[in-house]
Design an enzyme around this catalytic site. Sequence first.
Site, PDB file in Angstrom:
ATOM      1  CB  VAL A  91       2.617  -1.534   2.650  1.00 40.12           C
ATOM      2  CG1 VAL A  91       1.649  -1.240   1.505  1.00 40.12           C
ATOM      3  CG2 VAL A  91       4.043  -1.609   2.114  1.00 40.12           C
ATOM      4  CB  CYS A  92      -1.154  -2.316   6.384  1.00 39.81           C
ATOM      5  SG  CYS A  92      -1.113  -3.828   5.401  1.00 39.81           S
ATOM      6  CG  ASP A  93       1.479   2.921   9.786  1.00 36.42           C
ATOM      7  OD1 ASP A  93       0.843   3.022  10.855  1.00 36.42           O
ATOM      8  OD2 ASP A  93       2.249   3.809   9.360  1.00 36.42           O
TER       9      ASP A  93
END
Length: 168
Positions: A57-59
């Site tokens: 998700v952060c990527d």
Amino acid sequence: MKTFKNKPITLVGKELQVGDIAPNFKAMNNHLEEVSLSDFKNEYIVINVVPSLDTPVCDLQTKTVNNELLSVTNIDIKVLTLSNDLPFAQAKWVINEEFEGIVTLSDYLYHDFGTKYGVLIKELNLLARELFVLNAKREIIFKLETNEMTQHLDYEKLIKFINTLSGK
């Protein structure tokens, strides 16, 4: 209530809102150098906050925000991505993704950003997923957040807002 994997979390510091002046902070860049918000002189600053670049998700959030905003050429805008990842891990992510012009900053050492912006997760020592847009006066003029840290932000809202700045 904010959660991480559906478990309640506590955020350290005062939650900032649209209209607040963004506090200056110190963090570490990928060369282990101390950097402050005041070091960036761009007309607009986007602060992209993620728990860890090493998660899907952060990527995706970081790629989406940077891809969208790096394509805006008619306004002076800089994206700063902050996490508590070690600077070495952030540098490796940047190299592996072959991003040029991306700025990743680590709050792992001081937790100055996390506490001043109210996004430090007490239980996990990670930063909560949020996004701030600052103007030249360093006022917060736009903010995105989510209550569940494993969920995506509403990127369409960000794109619409940036388009209003760029006159699209």
